[in-house]
Scaffold this active site. Structure first.
Site, PDB file in Angstrom:
ATOM      1  N   SER A  41      10.405  -3.211   7.047  1.00 28.84           N
ATOM      2  CA  SER A  41       9.201  -2.810   7.775  1.00 28.84           C
ATOM      3  C   SER A  41       9.266  -3.305   9.224  1.00 28.84           C
ATOM      4  O   SER A  41      10.183  -2.937   9.958  1.00 28.84           O
ATOM      5  CB  SER A  41       7.962  -3.344   7.042  1.00 28.84           C
ATOM      6  OG  SER A  41       6.776  -2.769   7.520  1.00 28.84           O
ATOM      7  N   ASP A  69       7.669   7.206   1.650  1.00 28.28           N
ATOM      8  CA  ASP A  69       7.098   6.091   2.402  1.00 28.28           C
ATOM      9  C   ASP A  69       6.622   6.573   3.770  1.00 28.28           C
ATOM     10  O   ASP A  69       7.427   6.937   4.627  1.00 28.28           O
ATOM     11  CB  ASP A  69       8.155   4.996   2.558  1.00 28.28           C
ATOM     12  CG  ASP A  69       7.629   3.762   3.268  1.00 28.28           C
ATOM     13  OD1 ASP A  69       6.425   3.725   3.589  1.00 28.28           O
ATOM     14  OD2 ASP A  69       8.429   2.838   3.508  1.00 28.28           O
ATOM     15  N   HIS A 104       6.217   1.605  -0.085  1.00 24.82           N
ATOM     16  CA  HIS A 104       6.732   0.823   1.032  1.00 24.82           C
ATOM     17  C   HIS A 104       7.248  -0.548   0.598  1.00 24.82           C
ATOM     18  O   HIS A 104       7.914  -1.232   1.372  1.00 24.82           O
ATOM     19  CB  HIS A 104       5.639   0.651   2.089  1.00 24.82           C
ATOM     20  CG  HIS A 104       6.109   0.006   3.356  1.00 24.82           C
ATOM     21  ND1 HIS A 104       7.123   0.529   4.131  1.00 24.82           N
ATOM     22  CD2 HIS A 104       5.721  -1.143   3.977  1.00 24.82           C
ATOM     23  CE1 HIS A 104       7.329  -0.254   5.182  1.00 24.82           C
ATOM     24  NE2 HIS A 104       6.500  -1.280   5.104  1.00 24.82           N
TER      25      HIS A 104
END
Length: 419
Positions: A257, A314, A382
């Protein structure tokens, strides 16, 4: 002809480590992320001979579809280092050590189940700092809203002789977690592109490398008591390269991320400020877009190899900004009217400094192929563990998940599985 350019990150020190000699080793594929590393497991010898290829020297040609088993093991292994960053972070907002590392540096990896016994030693704790100015009244708010600098990851060096022999070189790992604190979330909202130098100066040129403003801020900002992530990484990498200058080395930056975005910017910084740095690769999980097309080209010219693990379900991998260019920046529409319209849209969006480019080579997966998910939502798609589960089971684009795993699941649960 050698293409060079002036670094946007001024740095005077230079390191020239030697070339990496070939070396024999054995590799164990690590497939269970819930268990610690184990020594003495089956070790495919082809990894020792081709480790640089598995780290992108040939852009992972022929290794991604179908997914090579040795590469699968390497991806999961580096993902486990990122998992260790999450496990070590203090998420408790009521804790006096909130946003810090929960363990001592010397014991951190041993306390994390995913990398216990991995043969690496943590040499540096890393912190990221937000540059968002805080109003005076924030002092009356809870402490978790005031944290400006937070622990975001670590640098670790392989120091186990057996592991070095298995890897074929001494490996340096930089592992970075994703967004956790309030100010980090706010920095993520600063999605306009800015020059890599941090100067937000309007320009008519399209060849200026630019990156997301919020991510760059977290990378370059610091305080009187906490140096910037940029300073910490430069100093530590330079120190390690000098210490092991007579050995073959590799540098692998991995993150999830926000950590994936910081990993790409860190790779760019290291390559533009340290001459003759070792082979540098980035393995990112669930990373958002981070820079424009020019930034991507500069990164490629420096020899940085980026493997971007993407879950097509995602949403985070599809932001920020707009993506209106193809791989070569060339419009392929046969209809000239559509082509002109697309060019017009590109120009207008570029003027708004919101056009991003996908960086690196993709391994594209899908949560819908996972055997572990009971439901598909933004959070689970995610999650880093979802990514590692998908990598562990992925076979190829025509056969997304291991058939044997589906049969085992059906037998264990006695629930019919769908195609």
């Amino acid at each position: 002809m050698k293409l060079t350019f002036v670094s946007p990150f001024p740095f005077k020190a230079r390191v020239a480590p030697p070339q990496e000699p070939p070396c024999r080793w054995r590799c164990a594929i690590y497939n269970k992320t819930s268990k610690p590393f184990t020594k003495g497991a089956r070790a495919p010898t082809r990894l020792s001979k081709r480790w640089i290829e598995y780290h992108g020297s040939r852009n992972w040609e022929g290794l991604l579809d179908p997914l090579d088993d040795v590469l699968r093991g390497e991806i999961i292994r580096y993902g486990s280092f990122v998992e260790a960053a999450y496990q070590s972070f203090d998420f408790d907002p009521s804790s006096p050590t909130y946003a810090a590392c929960s363990y001592a540096k010397s014991m951190m990896l041993e306390r994390c189940s995913t990398v216990h016994g991995c043969g690496y030693r943590v040499t540096k704790n890393l912190h990221a700092t937000s540059s968002i100015p805080l109003p005076r009244w924030i002092e009356r708010m809870p402490r978790w809203m005031q944290v400006q600098s937070s622990w975001i990851g670590y640098v670790a060096v392989c120091n186990d002789k057996e592991e070095i022999s298995r890897l074929g070189r001494r490996d340096i790992v930089i592992a970075l977690r994703g967004t956790a604190t309030c100010l980090e979330w706010l920095e993520n909202l600063r999605a306009t592109l800015t020059h890599c130098s941090g100067d937000n100066i309007p320009t008519e040129q399209n060849d200026e490398p630019m990156v997301e403003a919020g991510v760059l801020s977290l990378y370059t900002s610091g305080t009187n008591t906490c140096p910037s992530l940029q300073q910490l990484l430069r100093h530590e990498v330079l120190k390690i390269l000098k210490l092991y200058k007579d050995e073959p080395l590799s540098l692998t930056i991995t993150g999830h991320s926000l950590g994936a975005s910081l990993a790409v910017i860190a790779a760019y910084d290291i390559k533009t400020t340290i001459n003759h740095s070792p082979h540098l690769s980035v393995i990112s999980f669930g990373g958002p877009r981070v820079g424009n097309q020019s930034f991507r080209h500069h990164l490629e010219q420096q020899g940085v190899k980026v493997l971007r693990i993407v879950n097509s379900d995602d949403l985070i991998t599809k932001v920020p900004g707009f993506f209106v260019e193809d791989h070569d920046g060339v419009i392929h529409e046969q209809n000239a009217r559509v082509a002109r319209l697309t060019k017009w849209i590109q120009k207008r969006v570029k003027d708004s400094r919101q056009v991003y480019a996908n960086i690196g080579h993709e391994l594209r997966l899908s949560s819908r192929d996972s055997l572990q998910l009971n439901s598909i939502n933004v959070a689970t798609c995610h999650d880093l563990k979802t990514y590692l589960d998908l990598v562990n089971g992925f076979v190829s684009s025509t056969c997304p998940f291991k058939a044997g795993a589906r049969r085992m699941l059906k037998k264990a649960t006695n629930i019919p599985t769908t195609k």
